[in-house]
Design a protein around this motif. Structure first.
Motif, PDB file in Angstrom:
ATOM      1  N   GLN A   1       0.777  -1.053   0.006  1.00 10.59           N
ATOM      2  CA  GLN A   1      -0.139   0.015   0.136  1.00 10.59           C
ATOM      3  C   GLN A   1       0.921   1.335  -0.010  1.00 10.59           C
ATOM      4  OE1 GLN A   1      -3.197   0.245  -0.076  1.00 10.59           O
ATOM      5  NE2 GLN A   1      -3.429   2.276   0.065  1.00 10.59           N
ATOM      6  N   PRO A   2       0.931   1.931  -1.147  1.00  3.64           N
ATOM      7  CA  PRO A   2       1.764   3.096  -1.126  1.00  3.64           C
ATOM      8  C   PRO A   2       1.795   4.189   0.038  1.00  3.64           C
ATOM      9  CG  PRO A   2       0.255   3.244  -2.833  1.00  3.64           C
ATOM     10  CD  PRO A   2      -0.016   2.060  -2.253  1.00  3.64           C
ATOM     11  N   ARG A   3       0.515   4.700   0.198  1.00  7.93           N
ATOM     12  CA  ARG A   3      -0.041   5.653   1.147  1.00  7.93           C
ATOM     13  C   ARG A   3      -0.881   5.128   1.834  1.00  7.93           C
ATOM     14  NH1 ARG A   3       0.840  11.795  -1.576  1.00  7.93           N
ATOM     15  NH2 ARG A   3       3.004  11.375  -2.098  1.00  7.93           N
ATOM     16  N   PRO A   4      -0.995   4.732   2.977  1.00  3.93           N
ATOM     17  CA  PRO A   4      -1.971   4.272   3.901  1.00  3.93           C
ATOM     18  C   PRO A   4      -2.677   5.290   4.578  1.00  3.93           C
ATOM     19  CG  PRO A   4       0.268   3.619   4.971  1.00  3.93           C
ATOM     20  CD  PRO A   4       0.316   4.041   3.718  1.00  3.93           C
ATOM     21  N   LYS A   5      -4.082   5.488   4.646  1.00  2.00           N
ATOM     22  CA  LYS A   5      -4.723   6.603   4.971  1.00  2.00           C
ATOM     23  C   LYS A   5      -4.643   6.586   6.473  1.00  2.00           C
ATOM     24  CE  LYS A   5      -8.057   6.634   1.431  1.00  2.00           C
ATOM     25  NZ  LYS A   5      -9.498   6.771   1.000  1.00  2.00           N
ATOM     26  N   LEU A   6      -4.501   5.462   7.262  1.00  2.00           N
ATOM     27  CA  LEU A   6      -4.219   5.707   8.812  1.00  2.00           C
ATOM     28  C   LEU A   6      -2.973   5.861   9.225  1.00  2.00           C
ATOM     29  CD1 LEU A   6      -7.221   3.149   9.589  1.00  2.00           C
ATOM     30  CD2 LEU A   6      -7.301   5.397   9.654  1.00  2.00           C
ATOM     31  N   GLY A   7      -1.877   5.940   8.322  1.00  2.00           N
ATOM     32  CA  GLY A   7      -0.597   5.897   8.479  1.00  2.00           C
ATOM     33  C   GLY A   7      -0.247   7.018  10.011  1.00  2.00           C
ATOM     34  N   ALA A   8      -0.559   8.222  10.087  1.00  2.00           N
ATOM     35  CA  ALA A   8      -0.215   9.153  10.589  1.00  2.00           C
ATOM     36  C   ALA A   8      -0.768   8.949  12.135  1.00  2.00           C
ATOM     37  CB  ALA A   8      -0.767  10.623  10.166  1.00  2.00           C
ATOM     38  N   TRP A   9      -1.950   8.277  12.115  1.00  2.00           N
ATOM     39  CA  TRP A   9      -2.845   8.104  13.265  1.00  2.00           C
ATOM     40  C   TRP A   9      -2.828   6.788  13.983  1.00  2.00           C
ATOM     41  CZ3 TRP A   9      -4.612  11.118   9.392  1.00  2.00           C
ATOM     42  CH2 TRP A   9      -4.619  12.427   9.691  1.00  2.00           C
ATOM     43  N   LEU A  10      -2.197   5.788  13.310  1.00  2.00           N
ATOM     44  CA  LEU A  10      -2.286   4.482  13.617  1.00  2.00           C
ATOM     45  C   LEU A  10      -1.675   4.316  15.087  1.00  2.00           C
ATOM     46  CD1 LEU A  10      -2.759   1.788  12.298  1.00  2.00           C
ATOM     47  CD2 LEU A  10      -0.728   1.566  11.734  1.00  2.00           C
TER      48      LEU A  10
END
Length: 66
Positions: free
Chosen positions: A53-62
């Motif tokens: 997945q190139p840019r996960p949407k939840l990456g910053a708030w995981l």
């Protein structure tokens, strides 16, 4: 993405009816690249699965969610 019925139509038009690639493209409104790929390979179904997945949407708030 092509479904099995479309692939079967392409192969039937080329191998049994003897139509050329350009004619099949015009009749079915597909690109030459797709028709050539279906005719030259024996694959009956084309699928695509993403490995990363190139840019996960939840990456910053995981971290906060866990």
């Amino acid at each position: 993405m092509l479904i099995v019925e479309t692939i079967a139509k392409i192969r039937r038009l080329h191998f049994t009816e003897g139509k050329g690639i350009k004619t099949i493209c015009r009749d079915l409104k597909l690109s030459k690249k797709v028709v050539r790929k279906v005719i030259r390979t024996g694959i009956t179904e084309f699928t695509y699965t993403r490995t990363v997945q190139p840019r996960p949407k939840l990456g910053a708030w995981l971290g906060e969610l866990n």
